[in-house]
Design an enzyme around this catalytic site. Structure first.
Site, mmCIF file in Angstrom:
data_model
loop_
_atom_site.group_PDB
_atom_site.id
_atom_site.type_symbol
_atom_site.label_atom_id
_atom_site.label_comp_id
_atom_site.label_asym_id
_atom_site.label_seq_id
_atom_site.Cartn_x
_atom_site.Cartn_y
_atom_site.Cartn_z
ATOM 1 N N ASP A 8 0.884 -1.167 0.000
ATOM 2 C CA ASP A 8 0.000 0.000 0.000
ATOM 3 C C ASP A 8 0.920 1.214 0.000
ATOM 4 O OD1 ASP A 8 -1.667 2.129 0.545
ATOM 5 O OD2 ASP A 8 -2.339 1.386 2.506
ATOM 6 N N LYS A 70 2.765 11.232 -3.587
ATOM 7 C CA LYS A 70 1.740 10.523 -4.359
ATOM 8 C C LYS A 70 0.862 11.495 -5.152
ATOM 9 C CE LYS A 70 -1.760 6.964 -3.549
ATOM 10 N NZ LYS A 70 -2.270 6.055 -2.529
ATOM 11 N N GLU A 147 -7.234 0.493 -4.595
ATOM 12 C CA GLU A 147 -7.257 0.391 -3.127
ATOM 13 C C GLU A 147 -8.585 -0.183 -2.602
ATOM 14 O OE1 GLU A 147 -6.059 4.366 -2.208
ATOM 15 O OE2 GLU A 147 -4.013 3.968 -2.889
ATOM 16 N N ASP A 169 -12.910 5.521 2.409
ATOM 17 C CA ASP A 169 -11.487 5.560 2.779
ATOM 18 C C ASP A 169 -11.084 6.992 3.149
ATOM 19 O OD1 ASP A 169 -8.719 5.562 2.887
ATOM 20 O OD2 ASP A 169 -8.442 4.399 1.057
#
Ligand code: AMP
Length: 575
Positions: A8, A70, A147, A169
């Site tokens: 992850d 990211k 994800e 999330d």
């Protein structure tokens, strides 16, 4: 077989997992930490820092530290780190190298293949940049998976019946919600929405602002103006926020945070959960709008969703599950650690590629909700026998949670605490596990005292319940045992159906011993036929008829005795 790891690669934090004995396991570093902050830095002496060290440096030396790379994946932007410039995949590769070496240390062999997760809404370019980062770090990226798909795999929902899920999330810096369809074991994202600029960091910032304003009012000093005091305040705010997920109050204590006229100033403050919830309420509400948008994009309504999964550290804030439950009308799942869920799912995908049998993550959960009886004020006055849940059903254990309550009458001295287990809104409709009286409550106006009730639930289902008056310190506690899992409504319905289908013979069928008796009687009558008249024949006939009578009367005791006698006699006669 060469190991394949699941990674992850998050905006705030990253983790690496493997399959061990058929189950996902998140690997820890030498210090026992499973979570690697996604920070990369160069120390003043030129060392490359990744993870915790880089994160620590960021607060005091942000020019030499990169966070949230990211967000830049797939762009042509370059970032400066000390004297050098790097592309986003190169910076991500430093994080991946750290994760790779953690896995290698744990496994004692080299790791060259990985599955890496990305947000569902990542473009092809962003996915390619992630693959490049893997390759730069010396990893062959066998698959890039979404994800939310990984989260569904961590729960092994791919093995369940066809269904729709919502994966919510909320991490440190981003928020995503996805609607997932599971069809014949294939997990697919039907719609995805989110806010790439919303997460736990914003909640910390809201709390920092609130605390700094309060401090400024008291001392006339702005803690946000100085980088070091701001860094300390931010850390303290995050720690307080995390405490507030389990307790109704959090204490903030930072000594020597500033100076005034040469004298040191300390920061000392108590934050209530309700205050924190008010500060972040608009932000949380905005996530619900995204959920509604994602449902609309997937052409589904809330009641068509079978399960809601919570992912990301910020979903531990109890208010998140509460507001989601209101719109989704189903209790969200938080059993698999929300910080580690995606990495675990990535490793499950790695295991599936390697052809290994994989089970769901094993977690101990509280099978029922636990709470206390309260009275609620409504228009007409207090309504008694209401159930207030402190530990929700399916909460991973061990767990410790507290709530604050108050008194109902003026000058109330004692508070009765009744501990229940169950899901019914009326307290007495649940199972009473125990009760105790908290004496020595501060006598004052009703609603003034603050009584903190704490539930400490261990892995064996033993629950320590304590009550404490915050002002007087008067305390009392009991230990109760949560009863093990009972059948769910679904299991009960299923069991009822299976039992209901079976035909039951109510009349007692002849038992084995009676069959024996019948066989014995046949043998006896054969012997009788072969016997000449005499005393023995008379005895035999008497026994035969007595046994026949006993059988007719179903007199079990007599049947047994007469069988014995008949056997003895036959033994003598047949000899
Ligand atoms: P993630 O990016 O999923 O690792 O989530 C990290 C974020 O979760 C950070 O903002 C943390 O402060 C936050 N977080 C972690 N644990 C908790 C908790 N118990 N309550 C509230 N927020 C938390």
């Amino acid at each position: 077989m060469k190991p394949i790891v699941g990674i992850d690669l998050g905006t705030t934090n990253s983790e690496v997992a493997i399959i061990r004995e058929g189950r996902p396991l998140v690997i820890a570093d030498a210090a026992g930490k499973q979570i690697v902050p996604s920070f990369v830095g160069r120390s003043p002496t030129g060392e490359m820092l990744v993870g915790e060290l880089a994160r620590n440096q960021y607060t005091v030396d942000p020019e030499r530290t990169i966070k949230s790379i990211k967000r830049k994946m797939g762009s042509d932007e370059r970032v400066n780190l000390g004297e050098e410039t790097y592309t986003p995949p190169e910076i991500s590769a430093f994080i991946l190298r750290r994760l790779k070496s953690m896995a290698e240390e744990f496994l004692g062999e080299s790791v060259e293949q990985a599955v890496i997760t990305v947000p569902a809404n990542f473009s092809d370019k962003q996915r390619q940049a992630t693959k490049d980062a893997g390759e730069i770090a010396g990893l062959e990226v066998l698959r890039i998976i979404n994800e939310p798909t990984a989260a569904a795999l961590a729960y092994r929902l791919d093995r369940e019946e066809d269904q729709f899920l919502v994966v919510y999330d909320l991490g440190g810096g981003t928020f995503d919600v996805s609607v997932i369809e599971i069809n014949s074991g294939v997990v697919e994202v039907r719609a995805s929405h989110g806010n790439t600029e919303l997460g736990g960091d914003d909640f910390d910032a809201a709390l920092v602002k609130y605390i700094a304003e309060d401090f400024k009012q008291q001392h006339g000093i702005d803690l946000q103006a100085d980088r070091r005091s701001l860094a300390r305040l931010t850390r303290a705010a995050e720690a307080a926020k995390i405490q507030l997920s389990d307790a109704p109050f959090a204490q903030i204590r930072e000594e020597f945070i500033a100076t005034q006229d040469g004298k040191p100033l300390h920061l000392e403050m108590e934050i209530e959960r309700s205050r924190f919830e008010a500060l972040v309420s608009d932000m949380l509400e905005s996530t619900i709008e995204c959920v509604q948008q994602a449902l609309e994009d997937a052409s589904l309504s809330a009641d068509e969703i079978n399960k809601v999964l919570l992912v990301g550290g910020s979903t531990r804030i109890p208010r998140v599950a509460d507001i989601l439950e209101d719109v989704m009308m189903a209790q969200p799942h938080l059993e698999v650690d929300p910080d580690l869920c995606v990495a675990m799912g990535a490793s499950a995908q790695a295991g599936i590629i390697a052809g290994e049998p994989i089970d769901a993550v094993l977690v101990d959960v509280s099978p029922h909700s636990l709470g206390i009886e309260v009275a609620e004020w409504q228009m007409m006055g207090p309504v008694f026998d209401q159930y207030n849940v402190i530990i929700r059903r399916n909460t991973p254990v061990p767990v410790s949670k507290s709530e604050v309550y108050t008194t109902l009458s003026p000058d109330q001295k004692n508070v009765e605490i009744k501990v229940y287990q169950g899901e019914e809104p009326i307290a007495s409709h649940n199972t009473l596990l125990g009760e105790f009286l908290l004496e020595g409550v501060k006598q004052t106006k009703r609603g003034q005292p603050e009584i903190i009730v704490n539930f400490d639930y261990d892995v064996n289902g033993i629950v320590h319940v304590s009550g404490k008056d915050k002002r007087t310190g008067a305390a009392q506690e009991i230990t109760v045992t949560a009863t093990p899992d009972r059948l769910t409504e679904e299991q009960k319905a299923d069991a009822t159906e299976r039992v209901g289908d079976v035909e039951i013979v109510w009349d007692a069928a002849p038992t084995d011993s009676h069959e024996d008796a019948v066989v014995l009687l046949e043998r006896a009558s054969e012997v009788d036929d072969s016997l000449a008249d005499g005393e023995e024949k008379t005895d035999l006939r008497e026994l035969i008829s007595a046994l026949e009578t006993a059988l007719g009367n179903q007199d079990e005791e007599a049947i047994d005795e007469l069988q014995e006698e008949l056997l003895d006699l036959l033994y003598d006669l047949e000899d």
